[in-house]
Motif scaffolding. Structure first.
Motif, PDB file in Angstrom:
ATOM      1  N   LYS A  63     -41.124   7.541 -13.003  1.00 12.90           N
ATOM      2  CA  LYS A  63     -42.477   7.164 -12.593  1.00 12.90           C
ATOM      3  C   LYS A  63     -42.435   6.279 -11.359  1.00 12.90           C
ATOM      4  O   LYS A  63     -43.238   6.416 -10.432  1.00 12.90           O
ATOM      5  CB  LYS A  63     -43.185   6.436 -13.744  1.00 12.90           C
ATOM      6  CG  LYS A  63     -44.640   6.086 -13.454  1.00 12.90           C
ATOM      7  CD  LYS A  63     -45.292   5.430 -14.661  1.00 12.90           C
ATOM      8  CE  LYS A  63     -46.748   5.084 -14.365  1.00 12.90           C
ATOM      9  NZ  LYS A  63     -47.392   4.417 -15.545  1.00 12.90           N
ATOM     10  N   HIS A  64     -41.461   5.361 -11.323  1.00 13.13           N
ATOM     11  CA  HIS A  64     -41.282   4.477 -10.169  1.00 13.13           C
ATOM     12  C   HIS A  64     -40.957   5.292  -8.914  1.00 13.13           C
ATOM     13  O   HIS A  64     -41.484   5.025  -7.826  1.00 13.13           O
ATOM     14  CB  HIS A  64     -40.155   3.496 -10.469  1.00 13.13           C
ATOM     15  CG  HIS A  64     -39.563   2.842  -9.263  1.00 13.13           C
ATOM     16  ND1 HIS A  64     -40.198   1.860  -8.572  1.00 13.13           N
ATOM     17  CD2 HIS A  64     -38.373   3.060  -8.619  1.00 13.13           C
ATOM     18  CE1 HIS A  64     -39.442   1.472  -7.544  1.00 13.13           C
ATOM     19  NE2 HIS A  64     -38.338   2.184  -7.560  1.00 13.13           N
ATOM     20  N   GLN A  65     -40.081   6.296  -9.040  1.00  9.30           N
ATOM     21  CA  GLN A  65     -39.729   7.143  -7.899  1.00  9.30           C
ATOM     22  C   GLN A  65     -40.947   7.867  -7.353  1.00  9.30           C
ATOM     23  O   GLN A  65     -41.151   7.956  -6.140  1.00  9.30           O
ATOM     24  CB  GLN A  65     -38.672   8.167  -8.311  1.00  9.30           C
ATOM     25  CG  GLN A  65     -37.267   7.605  -8.420  1.00  9.30           C
ATOM     26  CD  GLN A  65     -36.266   8.692  -8.738  1.00  9.30           C
ATOM     27  OE1 GLN A  65     -36.405   9.418  -9.714  1.00  9.30           O
ATOM     28  NE2 GLN A  65     -35.249   8.805  -7.906  1.00  9.30           N
ATOM     29  N   GLU A  66     -41.765   8.403  -8.263  1.00 10.44           N
ATOM     30  CA  GLU A  66     -42.958   9.131  -7.835  1.00 10.44           C
ATOM     31  C   GLU A  66     -43.913   8.219  -7.092  1.00 10.44           C
ATOM     32  O   GLU A  66     -44.502   8.595  -6.078  1.00 10.44           O
ATOM     33  CB  GLU A  66     -43.647   9.749  -9.056  1.00 10.44           C
ATOM     34  CG  GLU A  66     -42.841  10.870  -9.703  1.00 10.44           C
ATOM     35  CD  GLU A  66     -43.416  11.309 -11.033  1.00 10.44           C
ATOM     36  OE1 GLU A  66     -44.359  10.630 -11.521  1.00 10.44           O
ATOM     37  OE2 GLU A  66     -42.934  12.301 -11.593  1.00 10.44           O
ATOM     38  N   MET A  67     -44.060   6.990  -7.584  1.00  9.89           N
ATOM     39  CA  MET A  67     -44.931   6.025  -6.917  1.00  9.89           C
ATOM     40  C   MET A  67     -44.367   5.622  -5.562  1.00  9.89           C
ATOM     41  O   MET A  67     -45.097   5.449  -4.585  1.00  9.89           O
ATOM     42  CB  MET A  67     -45.124   4.798  -7.802  1.00  9.89           C
ATOM     43  CG  MET A  67     -45.922   5.059  -9.072  1.00  9.89           C
ATOM     44  SD  MET A  67     -46.015   3.609 -10.147  1.00  9.89           S
ATOM     45  CE  MET A  67     -46.945   2.490  -9.103  1.00  9.89           C
ATOM     46  N   SER A  68     -43.030   5.506  -5.471  1.00 14.59           N
ATOM     47  CA  SER A  68     -42.397   5.128  -4.210  1.00 14.59           C
ATOM     48  C   SER A  68     -42.623   6.206  -3.164  1.00 14.59           C
ATOM     49  O   SER A  68     -42.916   5.914  -2.002  1.00 14.59           O
ATOM     50  CB  SER A  68     -40.898   4.906  -4.416  1.00 14.59           C
ATOM     51  OG  SER A  68     -40.671   3.804  -5.251  1.00 14.59           O
ATOM     52  N   ARG A  69     -42.462   7.470  -3.572  1.00 17.98           N
ATOM     53  CA  ARG A  69     -42.672   8.563  -2.624  1.00 17.98           C
ATOM     54  C   ARG A  69     -44.123   8.621  -2.174  1.00 17.98           C
ATOM     55  O   ARG A  69     -44.417   8.855  -1.008  1.00 17.98           O
ATOM     56  CB  ARG A  69     -42.244   9.891  -3.246  1.00 17.98           C
ATOM     57  CG  ARG A  69     -40.738  10.011  -3.427  1.00 17.98           C
ATOM     58  CD  ARG A  69     -40.321  11.435  -3.743  1.00 17.98           C
ATOM     59  NE  ARG A  69     -38.880  11.544  -3.838  1.00 17.98           N
ATOM     60  CZ  ARG A  69     -38.201  11.507  -4.973  1.00 17.98           C
ATOM     61  NH1 ARG A  69     -38.844  11.361  -6.112  1.00 17.98           N
ATOM     62  NH2 ARG A  69     -36.885  11.599  -4.980  1.00 17.98           N
ATOM     63  N   ALA A  70     -45.025   8.426  -3.138  1.00 16.00           N
ATOM     64  CA  ALA A  70     -46.449   8.418  -2.779  1.00 16.00           C
ATOM     65  C   ALA A  70     -46.740   7.290  -1.805  1.00 16.00           C
ATOM     66  O   ALA A  70     -47.513   7.441  -0.859  1.00 16.00           O
ATOM     67  CB  ALA A  70     -47.305   8.275  -4.042  1.00 16.00           C
ATOM     68  N   GLY A  71     -46.089   6.156  -2.049  1.00 19.77           N
ATOM     69  CA  GLY A  71     -46.283   5.023  -1.142  1.00 19.77           C
ATOM     70  C   GLY A  71     -45.772   5.332   0.251  1.00 19.77           C
ATOM     71  O   GLY A  71     -46.407   5.013   1.248  1.00 19.77           O
ATOM     72  N   ALA A  72     -44.600   5.972   0.329  1.00 23.32           N
ATOM     73  CA  ALA A  72     -44.031   6.306   1.639  1.00 23.32           C
ATOM     74  C   ALA A  72     -44.919   7.269   2.394  1.00 23.32           C
ATOM     75  O   ALA A  72     -45.026   7.229   3.609  1.00 23.32           O
ATOM     76  CB  ALA A  72     -42.639   6.916   1.457  1.00 23.32           C
ATOM     77  N   GLU A  73     -45.583   8.175   1.667  1.00 19.60           N
ATOM     78  CA  GLU A  73     -46.386   9.202   2.314  1.00 19.60           C
ATOM     79  C   GLU A  73     -47.818   8.752   2.581  1.00 19.60           C
ATOM     80  O   GLU A  73     -48.464   9.219   3.510  1.00 19.60           O
ATOM     81  CB  GLU A  73     -46.426  10.455   1.431  1.00 19.60           C
ATOM     82  CG  GLU A  73     -45.041  11.117   1.291  1.00 19.60           C
ATOM     83  CD  GLU A  73     -45.041  12.185   0.212  1.00 19.60           C
ATOM     84  OE1 GLU A  73     -46.115  12.406  -0.392  1.00 19.60           O
ATOM     85  OE2 GLU A  73     -43.988  12.777  -0.031  1.00 19.60           O
ATOM     86  N   GLN A  74     -48.338   7.842   1.742  1.00 16.15           N
ATOM     87  CA  GLN A  74     -49.762   7.535   1.834  1.00 16.15           C
ATOM     88  C   GLN A  74     -50.047   6.065   2.160  1.00 16.15           C
ATOM     89  O   GLN A  74     -50.784   5.760   3.076  1.00 16.15           O
ATOM     90  CB  GLN A  74     -50.453   7.900   0.510  1.00 16.15           C
ATOM     91  CG  GLN A  74     -50.356   9.395   0.204  1.00 16.15           C
ATOM     92  CD  GLN A  74     -50.907   9.713  -1.170  1.00 16.15           C
ATOM     93  OE1 GLN A  74     -51.602   8.903  -1.767  1.00 16.15           O
ATOM     94  NE2 GLN A  74     -50.606  10.881  -1.681  1.00 16.15           N
ATOM     95  N   LYS A  75     -49.432   5.143   1.398  1.00 18.64           N
ATOM     96  CA  LYS A  75     -49.794   3.745   1.584  1.00 18.64           C
ATOM     97  C   LYS A  75     -49.204   3.167   2.862  1.00 18.64           C
ATOM     98  O   LYS A  75     -49.868   2.474   3.610  1.00 18.64           O
ATOM     99  CB  LYS A  75     -49.293   2.917   0.399  1.00 18.64           C
ATOM    100  CG  LYS A  75     -49.600   1.434   0.557  1.00 18.64           C
ATOM    101  CD  LYS A  75     -48.992   0.638  -0.573  1.00 18.64           C
ATOM    102  CE  LYS A  75     -49.193  -0.855  -0.359  1.00 18.64           C
ATOM    103  NZ  LYS A  75     -48.545  -1.653  -1.402  1.00 18.64           N
ATOM    104  N   PHE A  76     -47.945   3.470   3.103  1.00 18.93           N
ATOM    105  CA  PHE A  76     -47.259   2.841   4.210  1.00 18.93           C
ATOM    106  C   PHE A  76     -47.599   3.536   5.520  1.00 18.93           C
ATOM    107  O   PHE A  76     -46.938   4.463   5.926  1.00 18.93           O
ATOM    108  CB  PHE A  76     -45.748   2.895   3.987  1.00 18.93           C
ATOM    109  CG  PHE A  76     -45.317   2.125   2.785  1.00 18.93           C
ATOM    110  CD1 PHE A  76     -44.301   2.597   1.990  1.00 18.93           C
ATOM    111  CD2 PHE A  76     -45.927   0.931   2.453  1.00 18.93           C
ATOM    112  CE1 PHE A  76     -43.876   1.890   0.889  1.00 18.93           C
ATOM    113  CE2 PHE A  76     -45.510   0.222   1.354  1.00 18.93           C
ATOM    114  CZ  PHE A  76     -44.480   0.701   0.559  1.00 18.93           C
ATOM    115  N   LYS A  77     -48.658   3.097   6.155  1.00 19.32           N
ATOM    116  CA  LYS A  77     -49.079   3.707   7.405  1.00 19.32           C
ATOM    117  C   LYS A  77     -49.265   2.630   8.462  1.00 19.32           C
ATOM    118  O   LYS A  77     -49.779   1.563   8.205  1.00 19.32           O
ATOM    119  CB  LYS A  77     -50.372   4.492   7.218  1.00 19.32           C
ATOM    120  CG  LYS A  77     -50.207   5.666   6.240  1.00 19.32           C
ATOM    121  CD  LYS A  77     -51.433   6.528   6.180  1.00 19.32           C
ATOM    122  CE  LYS A  77     -51.216   7.717   5.264  1.00 19.32           C
ATOM    123  NZ  LYS A  77     -52.356   8.607   5.214  1.00 19.32           N
ATOM    124  N   GLY A  78     -48.823   2.944   9.666  1.00 17.48           N
ATOM    125  CA  GLY A  78     -48.958   2.008  10.768  1.00 17.48           C
ATOM    126  C   GLY A  78     -49.493   2.693  11.987  1.00 17.48           C
ATOM    127  O   GLY A  78     -49.557   3.910  12.059  1.00 17.48           O
TER     128      GLY A  78
END
Length: 595
Positions: free
Chosen positions: A427-442
């Motif tokens: 579950k943590h991995q899935e959230m991390s990938r989602a974060g890399a693709e969606q949350k972490f934007k600059g």
């Protein structure tokens, strides 16, 4: 051929073909909203691929440093890397398919270049579908170079199509080059599914624009975007099964062996590969101005450092600091090509030492938390188990490897619910990938007028902050949409309400003056002599764009801007907060009422 020799040979080859060498951009995206870090060579060039004029011309070549975070948990195998270098050459509305393929073929097979025998190569081209035709042009060009039809595979959009980055925009077919890594001779017929055929280069032909209704129309400016992974091609040419077996990592591993006090082992373990990869990546990230923290890039940096430290403990490294020792080796190896490593050497070492000391305290706290879990279980309970949730919490919060939890649990006659742990970890991995693709934007969300005005506001804001807080203030990142701006800057402490009000006032005064925003192209030395600020010192080419706003702001920048400061109407700071150690964050809007 070493990686350093290959890097220089590639760049010199394309310079001989009329390309201008440009420096690697920062790992922190400036005008690309797609991800937290620069993940490919094309990211820093997005505005120019979309039609903006590049100061260095229409033919470019570079070696771009990149970070990819989606597979951090897979690093440790012989394949995955967090930090890597991408060789690239670019045509911005200049040459197209024939020249691009000609250049690729000449560099791969030329006697003075890589000198790869043609019978060791194979290629793929776009097969065509209902929206875009078969790339017959690329197919025929490769045939003209002597690649037989049985070595040219026709594949669909999944394999041989790039973009668009969003739902609409520039896109097009690509052609990929493969090298046979198995026993000689190579098979007569190319089978892309055979893993012994390794992809080494990709030429993307941006010739279409995908519209909102899903159709593809020809682009007015056709571009070429190519990429060759330096670590991968180095391993291939040296006949190594993994880039970890090349000289790229040899000195790092040697330093690690010295720290451990051991002889050089025959094979490298997953722990050794994780340490080498993660600390190499961390060194480059700190060099680009990021410090460990709780969110966004600082969080990823902290995760990389702490994972390396945990793996070091598995190898028996305790009671001494070692991360900065590895970093010094990285700086020595890469500092000539990436001078920012040398320039920020003291910062890199101090940040790693500080994080390693702090994490040591965290681990001690984790041991106390572990003992609390043990003490909560009554002595009369026969089946003593640490739940998967609690085991994962020890890993995520306190940095405990699951192996350490299991070992300590066994010492006290406990077991660990591994199924529950794996479920929490997944579950943590899935959230991390989602974060890399969606949350972490600059960077900039788009190039609309509203976004350009907010981007302009960041220039005025930085000028105001430097005037109020001091000249130590530098931009450390931004995220700009059509609705608001987020601006990160270097400053050691929270701003006072009076300082925030003064910054807001200075920006609004500049807006009220309706200053003309002047853009000029000049060499870097001239820009510096004029007093232009550079947000990331290592990312510029020889020629840059300088935006001047009266006597208020003068900055090197490649993004879109308003024509006059009056277009912003007004400026309002919504929030000032911490981003990471030594970095503050301001969120603001323009064109809104000031009371």
């Amino acid at each position: 051929m070493t990686a350093a020799e290959l890097r220089r040979k590639y760049i010199e080859f394309f310079k001989s073909k009329g390309h201008q060498e440009i420096k690697s951009a920062s790992l922190i995206p400036d005008n690309d909203p797609t991800c937290l870090f620069t993940t490919a060579g094309m990211h820093p060039l997005v505005p120019y691929l979309q039609g903006a004029k590049h100061p260095s011309g229409t033919r470019l070549t570079d070696c771009q440093k990149c970070i990819r975070t989606g597979d951090i948990d897979e690093v440790g195998d012989p394949v995955h890397l967090t930090f890597f270098e991408m060789l690239g050459n670019w045509s911005l509305g200049d040459y197209f398919k024939k020249e691009a393929i000609d250049f690729s073929f000449e560099f791969l097979t030329g006697k003075d270049n890589l000198n790869i025998p043609i019978d060791m190569l194979a290629v793929t081209v776009f097969a065509g579908d209902e929206n875009a035709p078969f790339d017959a042009e690329a197919f025929e060009i490769w045939k003209g170079h002597g690649i037989p039809e049985c070595r040219i595979a026709k594949l669909g959009k999944k394999d041989n199509w790039w973009g668009p980055a969003g739902t609409t925009g520039p896109c097009g077919p690509d052609t990929e080059m493969f090298y046979w890594t198995g026993p000689k001779p190579a098979p007569e017929t190319f089978d892309p599914s055979n893993k012994l055929w390794v992809e080494i280069w990709n030429d993307v032909f941006m010739q279409y624009n995908k519209t909102a209704d899903g159709t593809f129309e020809p682009l007015s400016q056709r571009n070429v975007d190519t990429g060759m992974g330096l670590e991968r091609i180095t391993a291939v040419l040296q006949g190594k099964a993994s880039c970890y077996e090349t000289e790229i990592f040899a000195s790092i591993f040697a330093a690690l062996d010295e720290v451990r006090g051991i002889e050089t082992p025959e094979e490298r373990t997953a722990s050794e590969r994780i340490i080498a990869d993660h600390l190499r990546a961390a060194t480059f990230i700190i060099a680009d101005g990021i410090t460990p923290g709780r969110v966004d890039q600082p969080y990823v940096l902290r995760r990389l450092i702490r994972r390396a430290i945990r793996e070091g403990r598995k190898l028996g490294i305790t009671g001494k600091l070692f991360t900065s020792t590895i970093a010094q080796v990285v700086i020595g190896q890469f500092g000539e090509f990436y001078p920012e490593l040398v320039e920020r050497k003291d910062v890199i070492i101090s940040e790693l030492d500080r994080e390693e000391k702090q994490f040591g305290v965290t681990l001690e706290n984790g041991i106390k938390e572990f003992q609390k879990l043990i003490d909560r279980v009554p002595a009369f309970v026969e089946r003593k188990v640490i739940s998967g949730k609690n085991a994962f919490n020890l890993y995520e919060t306190y940095g405990f490897p699951i192996e350490l939890t299991c070992e300590m649990a066994a010492e006290q006659n406990f077991t660990v619910d591994m199924a529950g742990y794996e479920e929490a970890y997944k579950k943590h991995q899935e959230m991390s990938r989602a974060g890399a693709e969606q949350k972490f934007k600059g960077g900039l969300a788009d190039h609309s007028e509203a976004t350009a005005r907010l981007h302009t506001a960041t220039h005025l804001l930085q000028a105001a902050l430097r005037k109020i807080l001091g000249e130590h203030v530098e931009q450390k990142g931004s995220n700009i949409t059509a609705e608001r701006l987020r601006f990160d800057f270097s400053h050691p402490e929270k701003m006072t309400p009076e300082q925030i009000a003064e910054a807001e006032k200075l920006v609004n005064e500049a807006i009220a003056r309706d200053l003309e925003i002047v853009c000029e192209e000049m060499d870097v030395d001239s820009a510096r002599a004029r007093g232009a600020m550079g947000l990331f010192g290592s990312k510029y080419g020889e020629v840059v764009k300088v935006y001047t706003m009266g006597d208020v702001s003068c900055e090197i920048c490649g993004g879109p801007h308003a024509a006059r400061t009056g277009e912003l109407k007004s400026f309002k700071i919504l929030k000032e907060e911490s981003s990471s150690r030594g970095v503050r964050r301001i969120k603001a809007v323009i064109g809104a009422p000031l009371n």
